[in-house]
Design a protein around this motif. Structure first.
Motif, PDB file in Angstrom:
ATOM      1  N   THR A 109      42.637  34.500  37.818  1.00 26.60           N
ATOM      2  CA  THR A 109      43.840  34.814  37.247  1.00 26.60           C
ATOM      3  C   THR A 109      43.985  35.451  36.122  1.00 26.60           C
ATOM      4  OG1 THR A 109      43.770  32.581  36.249  1.00 26.60           O
ATOM      5  CG2 THR A 109      44.807  32.545  38.502  1.00 26.60           C
ATOM      6  N   ILE A 110      43.039  35.025  35.271  1.00 24.06           N
ATOM      7  CA  ILE A 110      42.944  35.891  33.813  1.00 24.06           C
ATOM      8  C   ILE A 110      42.758  37.249  34.178  1.00 24.06           C
ATOM      9  CG2 ILE A 110      41.765  36.011  31.654  1.00 24.06           C
ATOM     10  CD1 ILE A 110      41.360  32.914  31.599  1.00 24.06           C
ATOM     11  N   ARG A 111      41.720  37.380  34.636  1.00 23.72           N
ATOM     12  CA  ARG A 111      41.348  39.041  35.274  1.00 23.72           C
ATOM     13  C   ARG A 111      42.299  39.747  35.652  1.00 23.72           C
ATOM     14  NH1 ARG A 111      35.217  38.829  36.884  1.00 23.72           N
ATOM     15  NH2 ARG A 111      35.531  36.516  36.212  1.00 23.72           N
ATOM     16  N   GLN A 112      43.018  39.002  36.712  1.00 22.31           N
ATOM     17  CA  GLN A 112      44.274  39.697  37.450  1.00 22.31           C
ATOM     18  C   GLN A 112      45.302  39.932  36.660  1.00 22.31           C
ATOM     19  OE1 GLN A 112      44.451  36.992  40.552  1.00 22.31           O
ATOM     20  NE2 GLN A 112      42.664  37.771  41.592  1.00 22.31           N
ATOM     21  N   GLY A 113      45.657  38.994  35.705  1.00 21.66           N
ATOM     22  CA  GLY A 113      46.792  39.543  34.654  1.00 21.66           C
ATOM     23  C   GLY A 113      46.321  40.544  33.838  1.00 21.66           C
ATOM     24  N   SER A 114      45.348  40.655  33.438  1.00 27.04           N
ATOM     25  CA  SER A 114      44.965  41.802  32.433  1.00 27.04           C
ATOM     26  C   SER A 114      44.826  43.033  33.408  1.00 27.04           C
ATOM     27  CB  SER A 114      43.566  41.711  32.213  1.00 27.04           C
ATOM     28  OG  SER A 114      43.032  42.895  31.629  1.00 27.04           O
ATOM     29  N   ALA A 133      37.365  48.764  32.746  1.00 25.72           N
ATOM     30  CA  ALA A 133      36.635  48.497  31.309  1.00 25.72           C
ATOM     31  C   ALA A 133      37.200  47.762  30.484  1.00 25.72           C
ATOM     32  CB  ALA A 133      36.265  49.601  30.963  1.00 25.72           C
ATOM     33  N   GLU A 134      38.649  47.864  30.224  1.00 27.50           N
ATOM     34  CA  GLU A 134      39.341  47.175  29.118  1.00 27.50           C
ATOM     35  C   GLU A 134      39.532  45.758  29.562  1.00 27.50           C
ATOM     36  OE1 GLU A 134      42.092  50.877  27.916  1.00 27.50           O
ATOM     37  OE2 GLU A 134      42.674  49.459  29.436  1.00 27.50           O
ATOM     38  N   THR A 135      39.620  45.490  30.795  1.00 29.60           N
ATOM     39  CA  THR A 135      39.551  43.986  31.131  1.00 29.60           C
ATOM     40  C   THR A 135      38.287  43.308  31.072  1.00 29.60           C
ATOM     41  OG1 THR A 135      41.189  44.729  32.838  1.00 29.60           O
ATOM     42  CG2 THR A 135      39.941  42.465  33.027  1.00 29.60           C
ATOM     43  N   LEU A 136      37.469  43.973  31.297  1.00 28.47           N
ATOM     44  CA  LEU A 136      36.026  43.509  30.937  1.00 28.47           C
ATOM     45  C   LEU A 136      35.738  43.260  29.560  1.00 28.47           C
ATOM     46  CD1 LEU A 136      33.300  42.830  32.407  1.00 28.47           C
ATOM     47  CD2 LEU A 136      32.434  45.072  31.816  1.00 28.47           C
ATOM     48  N   TRP A 137      35.765  44.263  28.687  1.00 23.22           N
ATOM     49  CA  TRP A 137      35.445  44.095  27.125  1.00 23.22           C
ATOM     50  C   TRP A 137      36.462  43.489  26.535  1.00 23.22           C
ATOM     51  CZ3 TRP A 137      30.594  44.760  27.136  1.00 23.22           C
ATOM     52  CH2 TRP A 137      29.986  45.669  27.824  1.00 23.22           C
ATOM     53  N   LYS A 138      37.779  43.484  26.713  1.00 23.01           N
ATOM     54  CA  LYS A 138      38.720  42.845  25.878  1.00 23.01           C
ATOM     55  C   LYS A 138      39.044  41.411  26.235  1.00 23.01           C
ATOM     56  CE  LYS A 138      40.075  46.978  23.656  1.00 23.01           C
ATOM     57  NZ  LYS A 138      40.905  48.079  23.824  1.00 23.01           N
ATOM     58  N   VAL A 139      38.880  41.327  27.653  1.00 20.30           N
ATOM     59  CA  VAL A 139      39.274  39.863  28.057  1.00 20.30           C
ATOM     60  C   VAL A 139      38.216  39.033  28.602  1.00 20.30           C
ATOM     61  CG1 VAL A 139      40.718  38.701  29.827  1.00 20.30           C
ATOM     62  CG2 VAL A 139      41.499  40.809  28.777  1.00 20.30           C
TER      63      VAL A 139
END
Lengths: 765, 555
Positions: B424-429, B437-443
């Motif tokens: 859910t966190i990933r999907q939210g981002s 890449a932004e989801t990966l590195w910042k979340v």
């Protein structure tokens, strides 16, 4: 992105947008897309790189091991006529820098020639007395360079070629020379003065020293002369004492005469295929011991010693090759035994040239084939046509890199040789091998020695058996404790206690094995040796004690029992175990006095059991200790994650807790427990430091619990730092590493697959 | 009884017993190491032992009681003791009598028979020496250049002696500094000049350059030689200074021995010391153990180089393993296409954690040291050949090998951490428009950091305790220099290092005097165990903490 702010646009149509300009947004978008791509490719590259690096381990180990499987290659380099005078060549050699060939002929001339193009380098005339003819020629083992010429007046001239090395202008210069270790005067072999038709010489410089010369005269007498040289300490003069005897001649068609380096045996081969063995250790009692049929009816055409002059290689007219050496029988008598056969040539064997520093040899035959064979491994590394003409002589350089082959037309073929690893073959590694001087084929690991004549013994069997032995005893100790412990911890133990036990066992897993090994070797091994009865009584009686205590507990009044709820059994047992252990220790010397005449250790020796201080039992306990956490944590996981509704169903139907464990929990979790055991086994197989420190590291082949062992991994740790890079020994150790890698990899993979299956099964239940 | 068996409860008890035994083993082992290891630093009392043998001869000896055991008489007779008839069991004591240079051996087994009760005279000195181990005896006098300056009967003898010892220790320190730092620097400079000369030969530049360079080398060498001469003189002076004082001691057999103060590390009188004094001594010795260089073939002195070597190796390893392990895990979890091939790869990577460490050592020696190192030498260190620079085992290769060894651990742990992050966190981002890449590195990665930390700590704990591969790729029993020092380039990755685990193996099993080395091995083992237990406990607590955090996040 541009669609994310429609509400703002509606509310304030006139006001300028707060968004950055379209151009800037475009730029930002491009930048973000770039970053995204960069991140994608960067991570993919790193991921691939890591996977490749790990795969590299396999590839590299294979790469290092692969040359072992290669045979020999022979690359023809040049062909030229052998520089000769009037004489016929008798002997051909190649020196260790592979630059100069050496040729002896039957005129008593030694010629040193360039091995590259056959140009004559130097020529020496041996001191053959005027008017005498050379009738025979003999060479001692090639390392010493000693040769002898037999003359037609019953005398012999002994010479030795050698080289002086100098380095003018940093260039290596080889200057050949000829010396006369027994003086330049010919030595009388036959007092009757008949021509010597066959000759053999062997000289020993070590120990008391001495030279044997054997000869067969024109009238069929076999003569043996022993020359002892003694140097006068004061004047430096060399005195030579000579003693000659005549031996009974057993054949009238002699082909070859050979003397060994211990100065104890003489062999005569004949055209009837017989090899006659004479014991000449004591000249006064020299005798013909036996005549064995080595040719199986075929005439023997060539016979030569392998380096060390222990093994004989016999070649026949039919092209067969066999290896022979002396073995002691039950009456302490030596007999010549056929040890092994080599791939046969298609034509008569004409010449055999042994290698200088290992048990290989080169063979030339009448059809012009060249064969390269190896004694210990019985391998034929090369067998191919080298010349159109029959080969008369073959010479290999002392470093096995180049060969000369002379055909019957006087043409020399020069060829480069690659033959790095002839010692190894599948059978040499895994089957019993009959090593020189051993009474029977055996598995032996004995990799190196100082001497060139040493036969390397590379049997992986003792090491593999040692590995399995160590793993077996470790598992024997670990499996009951770990699995029983896992079941209890996962199913019966109170969560409170479990919260302490689990992390403790996890820490146990992380303990460096060097510490376990050091405690096993320095503390446990002497402790166990001094308190053997305590160890045994503890191992055997402990379960009984636990049951006794449990029974007594169940008889206690319920009021007392209910103070400590179920799930605390382990804690209750702890003082019992400690007390019993202490009692065993105190009783130990008394038991020894009472049952074992005062020393159990001595008692073992008396009943014929070998007892090493650092033995398999110690390794079993120490390595078991290292393996328990591995098995425990995986098995505990498997038992703990058995779905609750299954066990609750079983309990609800009236089964006791233990019945539930046996009937429901264990069957469901058994694949997990099995995979735990596999993982533990994988760890035990590869463990190095514990075995290195807690055993004597002797490569024995047995499963005696009171003897040590040497495992594959400990062997690598001991021997790899000291072996020469690229040598056969080096590659065998790499092979051992590869075997370990493959073994543990397969075991772990199977375990992992079972575990993953189990996980899906649980989620479906 | 039958019912009791039928109910299965005996089996439950047996299973419980297995757990109890395992726990006793773990705690017992750590306890054994702790007791023996910590005991090493305690100043034990020195006993005066009077024994009368069966012929009525009495002998006196001074020493520390190491341990006692009860043995059957047969064993004692086999060992060559005289035991009267009618006794089944005898006690024997292992006594550390020291004075190896005088008595030949410093440990001796004594039978308890005919032994008077131990006495603890207060004037017994224990002298720690730079060679030959401890000396036990009673003081007679302090000598200066052969003349007695203080006799043991004087009340301030102890103070005078201490002053003399302090002075000689000071001198020793100065000598060491001169030898190690100043003369060492000159030697290194000279070696560098030799290499310059050699590369000049190899490159063969034009005559002008060549002459200039040769002249420079010549001048520099002259300067260094002159400096060396001065230092040498100073050193000689110091050496004569240290020889001034000596201490006359009487041994248990009434023989008197002069001990030069230059060879003395410490003089104590344990029997006369109070408990607080002993505690002070304890701390001092513990600190010395942690911060000093080893003496006497590693069987005495400290283990600082081994601690330093272990830490620097683990440090270099972490620098290499962290980025690669994390990137590989991210690749496997986030970027690679999930399928049977990836599953196979993942299982293989996981299994590499179970491959025997010695296999990594073999690979490291063959591939890193001989292949990579050999090529590096040929390319960059031609002048130094044939003596290898990187083509021989060393710190860098040891670290690289361990990095490879611990890579699977970091990958597994990081992957687990990534898998735990709720989708859910990933999907939210992603739904907010962030790129992958932004989801990966910042979340995702920040959330997974504790998992990565756990992996790294576990990797460090594994690496710190690993010995087998290191024996092949760079660890030695005695490294003359640390891998980090004051000479350019300050960090010397090609140097060989010492290592705690290898130190245990080497001192415990390769040293000629195992009995003397034993306490030190226990103490070293203790340090290693403490290090590893702390690292593991940290990893475990981070992991537990982490679980709690995601449990709440995923709800």
């Amino acid at each position: 992105m541009s669609d994310t702010s429609p509400t703002q646009a509606v509310g304030s149509a006139r006001r300028p947008s707060l968004l950055p300009a379209a151009e800037a947004r475009q730029k930002l978008r491009r930048k973000r897309a770039r970053m995204d791509r960069a991140s994608h490719w960067g991570i993919t590259a790193a991921g691939f790189g890591v996977v490749l690096a790990l795969a590299m381990i396999f590839v590299y180990l294979f790469y290092e091991v692969a040359p072992v499987l290669r045979g020999a290659t022979v690359t023809p380099q040049a062909q030229y006529a052998l520089p000769t005078g009037d004489g016929r060549p008798q002997h051909l050699l190649l020196e260790r820098y592979e630059k100069l060939g050496i040729q002896y002929d039957d005129q008593g001339v030694v010629r040193f020639f360039s091995a590259d193009d056959g140009r004559l380098h130097t020529k020496f005339e041996l001191p053959v007395p005027a008017g005498q003819r050379v009738t025979s020629f003999a060479a001692a083992e090639a390392n010493g360079g000693i040769t002898a010429l037999g003359l037609d007046n019953g005398q012999a001239v002994v010479a030795r070629h050698a080289f002086d090395l100098s380095f003018p202008d940093d260039q290596r210069q080889i200057t050949p020379k000829v010396e006369y270790p027994l003086g330049t005067d010919p030595i009388t072999i036959d007092p009757e003065g008949r021509p010597l038709l066959h000759l053999a010489i062997q000289s020993v410089t070590r120990g008391s020293g001495g030279t044997n010369i054997a000869a067969i005269t024109e009238d069929g007498r076999l003569l043996l002369t022993r020359l002892d040289t003694r140097e006068n300490l004061f004047t430096g003069e060399v005195e030579i004492s000579t003693r000659g005897i005549e031996l009974p001649m057993a054949t009238d068609t002699p082909v070859r005469l050979l003397l060994d380096k211990t100065l104890q045996s003489l062999y005569v081969a004949d055209r009837d295929g017989l090899v006659h063995y004479y014991d000449i250790a004591d000249l006064g009692a020299a005798r013909l011991v036996e005549s064995v049929d080595a040719g199986r009816g075929d005439a023997i055409t060539a016979m030569e010693f392998l380096v060390g002059t222990v093994s004989l290689i016999v070649g026949t007219e039919g092209g067969e090759l066999s290896q022979w050496f002396l073995l002691r029988d039950e009456h302490n008598q030596f007999h010549l035994n056929r040890i092994r056969d080599f791939t046969a040539h298609s034509a008569a064997i004409t010449t055999i040239a042994p290698e200088y520093n290992r048990k290989g040899f080169l063979v030339g035959d009448a059809a012009g084939h060249l064969g390269i064979h190896y004694g210990t491994s019985a391998r034929t590394l090369y067998l191919d046509q080298l010349s159109e003409r029959p080969l008369r002589m073959v010479a290999i350089s002392p470093i096995n890199g180049r060969l000369l082959a002379l055909d019957d037309q006087g043409m020399v073929q020069v060829a480069g040789v690659w033959n790095q690893h002839p010692q190894l073959s599948f059978s040499a590694l895994w089957n019993k091998v009959w090593y020189e001087g051993r009474s029977e084929p055996d598995y032996i690991w004995q990799s190196s020695s100082a001497s060139d004549e040493f036969e390397s013994k590379f049997s992986l069997v003792p090491l593999s058996v040692g590995t399995l032995k160590a793993a077996f005893y470790a598992m024997l100790f670990a499996i009951p404790l770990a699995i029983a412990g896992a079941i209890y911890t996962a199913y019966f133990m109170t969560p409170k206690l479990r919260g302490i036990v689990k992390p403790s066992i996890e820490i146990m897993e992380a303990l460096p094995t060097v510490i376990l090994g050091f405690l096993a070797g320095l503390w446990l091994a002497p402790f166990a040796e001094e308190n053997l009865p305590a160890i045994f009584s503890f191992l055997l009686l402990m379960p009984v004690m636990m049951l006794l205590f449990a029974y007594a507990w169940s008889r206690l009044p319920a009021a007392l029992r209910s103070r400590i709820p179920e799930g605390w059994e382990a804690a209750l047992l702890t003082p019992v175990i400690l007390l019993f252990g202490w009692a065993c220790l105190v009783a130990s010397p008394h038991i020894e006095v009472w049952l074992f005449d005062g020393s159990m250790r001595q008692w073992f020796t008396d009943v014929g059991i070998t007892y090493d201080q650092r033995n398999a039992m110690i390794v079993g306990i120490a390595m078991g200790f290292a393996v328990i956490p591995t098995i425990f944590s995986i098995a505990e996981d498997a038992v703990f994650t058995v779905p609750r509704h299954l066990t609750q169903g079983s309990l609800a139907l009236g089964a006791t807790r233990w019945q539930t464990v046996l009937g429901v929990v264990l069957p469901t979790a058994s694949p997990g427990i099995f995979s735990a055991v596999m993982m533990g086994f994988g760890r035990a197989v590869g463990e190095t430091m514990i075995v290195l420190m807690a055993t004597g590291n002797s490569p024995v082949v047995n499963f005696n619990i009171f003897e040590g062992m040497r495992t594959l991994s400990a062997n690598i740790a001991v021997e790899l730092p000291e072996t020469a890079v690229g040598s056969t020994h080096f590659r065998v150790l790499f092979l051992a590493a590869l075997v370990l890698l493959a073994l543990t990899f397969v075991v772990n993979t199977v375990a992992e697959i079972i575990r993953q299956r189990l996980r899906t099964r649980y989620s479906n239940l | 009884m039958k019912d009791w068996f039928k109910s299965g409860s005996p089996w439950i008890w047996l299973n419980g017993g297995a757990v109890a035994i395992s726990m006793i083993m773990v705690i017992g082992l750590i306890g054994l190491i702790a007791v023996r290891g910590f005991g090493h630093f305690w100043a034990a009392d020195v006993a005066l032992i009077k024994t009368t043998d069966h012929e009525g001869k009495t002998s006196v000896m001074l020493g520390e009681l190491v341990r006692s055991q009860t043995i059957p008489t047969t064993v004692a007779r086999d060992a060559g003791y005289h035991v009267p008839e009618g006794i089944d069991l005898v006690t024997r004591h292992l006594i550390k009598q020291g004075n190896r240079d005088q008595f030949g051996r410093d440990f001796i087994w004594l039978l308890g028979l005919g032994m008077a009760p131990f006495e603890y005279p207060e004037d017994v000195y224990v002298i720690e020496r730079r060679e030959w181990g401890n000396f036990y005896g009673q003081p007679v006098a302090l000598l200066r250049s052969g003349e007695t300056v203080a006799s043991a009967a004087e009340t301030d003898f102890r103070e005078q002696l201490q002053a003399a010892v302090t002075r000689s220790l000071e001198l020793h320190k100065r000598i060491k500094r001169l030898e190690k730092r100043d003369i060492g620097r000159i030697n290194r400079d000279l070696e560098r000049l030799r290499l310059d000369e050699r590369s000049l030969e190899l490159q063969d530049p034009p005559a002008a350059v060549r002459n200039a360079e040769e002249q420079r080398i010549e001048e520099r060498r002259a300067v260094l030689d002159a400096e060396y001469a001065v230092l040498r003189q100073e050193l000689d002076l110091l050496y004569t200074e240290t020889k001034r004082d000596s201490l006359r001691m009487r041994m248990s057999n009434d023989q008197e021995v002069d001990i030069n103060l230059a060879t003395i590390v410490r003089v104590t009188a344990p029997n006369a010391m109070s408990v607080p004094a002993k505690l002070g001594q304890y701390v001092e010795r513990l600190w010395e153990f942690l911060s000093d260089d080893p003496r006497e073939a590693n069987t005495e002195g400290g283990i600082f180089p081994a601690i330093f070597g272990t830490i620097s190796m683990v440090f270099v390893m972490s620098i290499m393993v962290t980025p690669f392990g994390i990137l590989a895990a991210i690749y496997l979890r986030e970027y690679a296409r999930q399928g049977p091939v990836l599953k196979l790869i993942r299982i293989s990577v996981y299994n590499l954690a179970g491959v025997p460490s010695i296999v990594y050592g073999v690979f490291g020696l063959g591939f890193f040291v001989y292949f990579l190192g050999g090529n590096i030498d040929r390319l960059f260190y031609e002048a130094a050949l044939p003596s290898p620079t990187f083509g021989t085992p060393g710190l860098f290769w040891a670290s690289l090998t361990l990095a490879l060894l611990t890579l699977p651990i970091v990958i597994v742990s990081t992957e687990e951490g990534l898998a735990r992050i709720p989708s859910t966190i990933r999907q939210g981002s992603l739904a907010l428009g962030a790129t992958k890449a932004e989801t990966l590195w910042k979340v995702v990665v920040p959330l997974a950091t504790p998992a990565m930390m756990t992996g790294l700590i576990l990797a460090i704990a594994r690496a710190a305790g690993e010995v087998a591969p290191l024996m092949l790729v760079g660890v030695v029993k005695l490294a003359p220099t640390l891998p980090v020092d004051g000479t350019f380039p300050f960090v010397h990755l090609e140097r060989k290092i010492m290592h705690l685990g290898f130190h245990i193996y080497d001192v415990g099993f390769q040293s000629p005097n195992v009995e003397a080395a034993r306490p030190l091995v226990y103490a070293t083992a203790l340090i290693l165990v403490i290090l590893i237990v702390i690292l593991n406990l940290t990893a475990i607590s981070i992991r537990n903490h982490l679980r709690e955090r995601y449990r709440s996040a995923s709800d």
